[in-house]
Design a protein around this motif. Structure first.
Motif, PDB file in Angstrom:
ATOM      1  N   LEU A 173      31.264  -1.166   4.077  1.00  0.00           N
ATOM      2  CA  LEU A 173      29.837  -0.873   4.157  1.00  0.00           C
ATOM      3  C   LEU A 173      29.049  -2.119   3.778  1.00  0.00           C
ATOM      4  CD1 LEU A 173      27.830   2.188   3.032  1.00  0.00           C
ATOM      5  CD2 LEU A 173      27.222  -0.035   2.075  1.00  0.00           C
ATOM      6  N   SER A 174      28.176  -2.566   4.664  1.00  0.00           N
ATOM      7  CA  SER A 174      27.300  -3.707   4.400  1.00  0.00           C
ATOM      8  C   SER A 174      25.866  -3.190   4.360  1.00  0.00           C
ATOM      9  CB  SER A 174      27.449  -4.770   5.492  1.00  0.00           C
ATOM     10  OG  SER A 174      28.777  -5.260   5.533  1.00  0.00           O
ATOM     11  N   GLY A 175      25.231  -3.321   3.197  1.00  0.00           N
ATOM     12  CA  GLY A 175      23.886  -2.790   3.026  1.00  0.00           C
ATOM     13  C   GLY A 175      22.828  -3.871   3.039  1.00  0.00           C
ATOM     14  N   TRP A 176      21.602  -3.430   2.880  1.00  0.00           N
ATOM     15  CA  TRP A 176      20.462  -4.342   2.833  1.00  0.00           C
ATOM     16  C   TRP A 176      19.983  -4.451   1.388  1.00  0.00           C
ATOM     17  CZ3 TRP A 176      21.520  -5.906   7.318  1.00  0.00           C
ATOM     18  CH2 TRP A 176      21.773  -5.034   8.373  1.00  0.00           C
ATOM     19  N   PRO A 177      19.581  -5.638   0.959  1.00  0.00           N
ATOM     20  CA  PRO A 177      19.207  -5.835  -0.458  1.00  0.00           C
ATOM     21  C   PRO A 177      18.173  -4.840  -0.969  1.00  0.00           C
ATOM     22  CG  PRO A 177      19.373  -7.954   0.647  1.00  0.00           C
ATOM     23  CD  PRO A 177      19.520  -6.903   1.717  1.00  0.00           C
ATOM     24  N   ASP A 178      17.192  -4.519  -0.158  1.00  0.00           N
ATOM     25  CA  ASP A 178      16.109  -3.653  -0.637  1.00  0.00           C
ATOM     26  C   ASP A 178      16.542  -2.206  -0.858  1.00  0.00           C
ATOM     27  OD1 ASP A 178      14.450  -5.818  -0.547  1.00  0.00           O
ATOM     28  OD2 ASP A 178      13.517  -5.289   1.374  1.00  0.00           O
ATOM     29  N   THR A 225      26.128  -7.093  -1.526  1.00  0.00           N
ATOM     30  CA  THR A 225      25.724  -5.820  -0.909  1.00  0.00           C
ATOM     31  C   THR A 225      26.782  -5.331   0.080  1.00  0.00           C
ATOM     32  OG1 THR A 225      24.459  -6.967   0.820  1.00  0.00           O
ATOM     33  CG2 THR A 225      23.263  -6.324  -1.175  1.00  0.00           C
ATOM     34  N   ARG A 226      28.035  -5.586  -0.255  1.00  0.00           N
ATOM     35  CA  ARG A 226      29.125  -5.169   0.635  1.00  0.00           C
ATOM     36  C   ARG A 226      30.208  -4.469  -0.170  1.00  0.00           C
ATOM     37  NH1 ARG A 226      31.234  -9.306   5.055  1.00  0.00           N
ATOM     38  NH2 ARG A 226      29.103  -8.798   5.712  1.00  0.00           N
ATOM     39  N   LEU A 227      30.654  -3.331   0.341  1.00  0.00           N
ATOM     40  CA  LEU A 227      31.676  -2.538  -0.328  1.00  0.00           C
ATOM     41  C   LEU A 227      32.868  -2.303   0.588  1.00  0.00           C
ATOM     42  CD1 LEU A 227      29.406   0.339  -1.734  1.00  0.00           C
ATOM     43  CD2 LEU A 227      30.067  -1.772  -2.921  1.00  0.00           C
ATOM     44  N   TRP A 228      34.039  -2.192  -0.029  1.00  0.00           N
ATOM     45  CA  TRP A 228      35.200  -1.613   0.630  1.00  0.00           C
ATOM     46  C   TRP A 228      35.476  -0.280  -0.043  1.00  0.00           C
ATOM     47  CZ3 TRP A 228      39.814  -5.504   1.447  1.00  0.00           C
ATOM     48  CH2 TRP A 228      39.460  -6.419   2.461  1.00  0.00           C
ATOM     49  N   LEU A 229      35.659   0.751   0.733  1.00  0.00           N
ATOM     50  CA  LEU A 229      36.038   2.061   0.217  1.00  0.00           C
ATOM     51  C   LEU A 229      37.394   2.417   0.795  1.00  0.00           C
ATOM     52  CD1 LEU A 229      32.672   2.224   0.940  1.00  0.00           C
ATOM     53  CD2 LEU A 229      33.030   4.155  -0.620  1.00  0.00           C
ATOM     54  N   VAL A 230      38.347   2.652  -0.086  1.00  0.00           N
ATOM     55  CA  VAL A 230      39.731   2.876   0.314  1.00  0.00           C
ATOM     56  C   VAL A 230      40.134   4.279  -0.087  1.00  0.00           C
ATOM     57  CG1 VAL A 230      42.105   2.054   0.123  1.00  0.00           C
ATOM     58  CG2 VAL A 230      40.210   0.440  -0.095  1.00  0.00           C
ATOM     59  N   ARG A 253      37.149  12.991   4.881  1.00  0.00           N
ATOM     60  CA  ARG A 253      35.981  13.172   4.024  1.00  0.00           C
ATOM     61  C   ARG A 253      35.120  11.911   4.011  1.00  0.00           C
ATOM     62  NH1 ARG A 253      36.302  13.306  -2.489  1.00  0.00           N
ATOM     63  NH2 ARG A 253      34.112  13.715  -2.961  1.00  0.00           N
ATOM     64  N   LEU A 254      35.767  10.765   3.892  1.00  0.00           N
ATOM     65  CA  LEU A 254      35.023   9.505   3.901  1.00  0.00           C
ATOM     66  C   LEU A 254      34.336   9.280   5.239  1.00  0.00           C
ATOM     67  CD1 LEU A 254      37.038   6.657   2.129  1.00  0.00           C
ATOM     68  CD2 LEU A 254      35.005   7.843   1.338  1.00  0.00           C
ATOM     69  N   ARG A 255      35.078   9.470   6.316  1.00  0.00           N
ATOM     70  CA  ARG A 255      34.518   9.207   7.647  1.00  0.00           C
ATOM     71  C   ARG A 255      33.350  10.139   7.949  1.00  0.00           C
ATOM     72  NH1 ARG A 255      40.227   8.611   8.697  1.00  0.00           N
ATOM     73  NH2 ARG A 255      40.714   6.409   9.058  1.00  0.00           N
ATOM     74  N   ASP A 256      33.489  11.401   7.556  1.00  0.00           N
ATOM     75  CA  ASP A 256      32.400  12.348   7.805  1.00  0.00           C
ATOM     76  C   ASP A 256      31.155  11.966   7.010  1.00  0.00           C
ATOM     77  OD1 ASP A 256      34.058  13.751   9.470  1.00  0.00           O
ATOM     78  OD2 ASP A 256      34.535  15.332   8.026  1.00  0.00           O
ATOM     79  N   PHE A 257      31.352  11.533   5.782  1.00  0.00           N
ATOM     80  CA  PHE A 257      30.219  11.146   4.946  1.00  0.00           C
ATOM     81  C   PHE A 257      29.487   9.945   5.530  1.00  0.00           C
ATOM     82  CE2 PHE A 257      28.915   8.462   1.183  1.00  0.00           C
ATOM     83  CZ  PHE A 257      27.748   9.160   0.900  1.00  0.00           C
ATOM     84  N   PHE A 258      30.228   8.929   5.915  1.00  0.00           N
ATOM     85  CA  PHE A 258      29.593   7.704   6.398  1.00  0.00           C
ATOM     86  C   PHE A 258      29.100   7.811   7.841  1.00  0.00           C
ATOM     87  CE2 PHE A 258      31.981   5.916   2.777  1.00  0.00           C
ATOM     88  CZ  PHE A 258      30.909   5.321   2.119  1.00  0.00           C
ATOM     89  N   ALA A 259      29.545   8.814   8.557  1.00  0.00           N
ATOM     90  CA  ALA A 259      29.044   9.023   9.913  1.00  0.00           C
ATOM     91  C   ALA A 259      27.558   9.360   9.899  1.00  0.00           C
ATOM     92  CB  ALA A 259      29.828  10.134  10.600  1.00  0.00           C
ATOM     93  N   ALA A 260      27.062   9.835   8.761  1.00  0.00           N
ATOM     94  CA  ALA A 260      25.649  10.205   8.658  1.00  0.00           C
ATOM     95  C   ALA A 260      24.738   9.005   8.417  1.00  0.00           C
ATOM     96  CB  ALA A 260      25.468  11.220   7.529  1.00  0.00           C
ATOM     97  N   GLU A 272      20.060   1.938   7.281  1.00  0.00           N
ATOM     98  CA  GLU A 272      20.513   2.104   5.900  1.00  0.00           C
ATOM     99  C   GLU A 272      21.636   1.126   5.558  1.00  0.00           C
ATOM    100  OE1 GLU A 272      20.228   6.702   4.866  1.00  0.00           O
ATOM    101  OE2 GLU A 272      21.426   6.342   6.664  1.00  0.00           O
ATOM    102  N   ALA A 273      22.629   1.055   6.438  1.00  0.00           N
ATOM    103  CA  ALA A 273      23.789   0.195   6.197  1.00  0.00           C
ATOM    104  C   ALA A 273      24.617   0.116   7.465  1.00  0.00           C
ATOM    105  CB  ALA A 273      24.642   0.749   5.058  1.00  0.00           C
ATOM    106  N   VAL A 274      25.408  -0.939   7.557  1.00  0.00           N
ATOM    107  CA  VAL A 274      26.351  -1.079   8.668  1.00  0.00           C
ATOM    108  C   VAL A 274      27.719  -0.637   8.158  1.00  0.00           C
ATOM    109  CG1 VAL A 274      27.452  -2.665  10.273  1.00  0.00           C
ATOM    110  CG2 VAL A 274      25.039  -2.976   9.676  1.00  0.00           C
TER     111      VAL A 274
END
Length: 204
Positions: A39-44, A82-87, A95-102, A107-109
């Motif tokens: 997940l790559s987010g925006w600073p703000d 502003t970058r995360l790895w979720l494993v 569960r992860l894929r369904d959550f981030f599909a929204a 908001e984030a890439v």
């Protein structure tokens, strides 16, 4: 989603190698495929994204790029400001894929990078000696305790090294780019041979 296939299939040989001793000084094993989301987010808005993740997944997002956080089967690495790895291992990938599909691009890439990494677990009484043959970082308990991770280079290969909790000998997971997995595996075997090693069957 396409089946995740091992990049090490042609090079993986279960059994003892190198110096013969019991128990072996180093034990190597390829981990089962994992759901790996970047997940790559925006600073703000990154702070709000972190709060949303913490609330939904019950895992606190790390505040630095040195210590991973985990709850149940989910581990979070902060690999950039502003970058995360979720494993996620086991069956929680859906569960992860369904959550981030929204999430949308405002908001984030969000990118699934499961196929991009091979995960190798290394443990044993001499595992620090092995890793320090290519990793110029102090891995002793005081400098590199459990849950700490580092992004570095071993044998010219970029690797994320994560120390896991353990009751006895230290245990590390190594996240290696898939295209370098065979080369890195061969280096591990060669470097561990003088210490005495064993390759375990792949994680189910």
């Amino acid at each position: 989603m396409p089946e995740l296939r091992s990049a090490l299939a042609s090079s993986y040989a279960v059994g003892a190698f190198g110096l013969k001793q019991e128990p072996p000084a180093v034990i190597l094993r390829e981990c089962a495929p994992r759901c790996l989301i970047q997940l790559s987010g925006w600073p703000d808005s990154f702070g709000l994204i972190c709060e949303r993740i913490t609330s939904h997944l019950a895992v606190r997002v790390p505040v630095d790029c040195l210590t991973a956080t985990a709850h149940e089967n989910v581990t979070i690495f902060r690999v950039g400001p502003t970058r995360l790895w979720l494993v996620c291992g086991g069956d929680c990938g859906h569960r992860l894929r369904d959550f981030f599909a929204a999430f949308d691009a405002t908001e984030a890439v969000v990118t699934e990078i499961d196929h991009s990494r091979t995960v190798i677990r290394v443990r044993g009484p001499e595992v620090r000696t092995l890793l320090n043959r290519g990793l110029p970082i102090d891995l002793e308990n005081g400098a590199f305790p459990e849950h700490v991770f580092v992004q570095s280079v071993i044998h010219h290969v970029p690797v994320l090294v994560h120390r896991l909790p353990s009751q006895t000998d230290p245990v590390f997971d190594l996240y290696v780019p898939r295209e370098y997995a065979v080369t890195f595996w061969e280096w591990l075997i060669e470097a561990a041979a003088p210490l005495g090693g064993r390759v375990e069957g792949k994680e189910a």
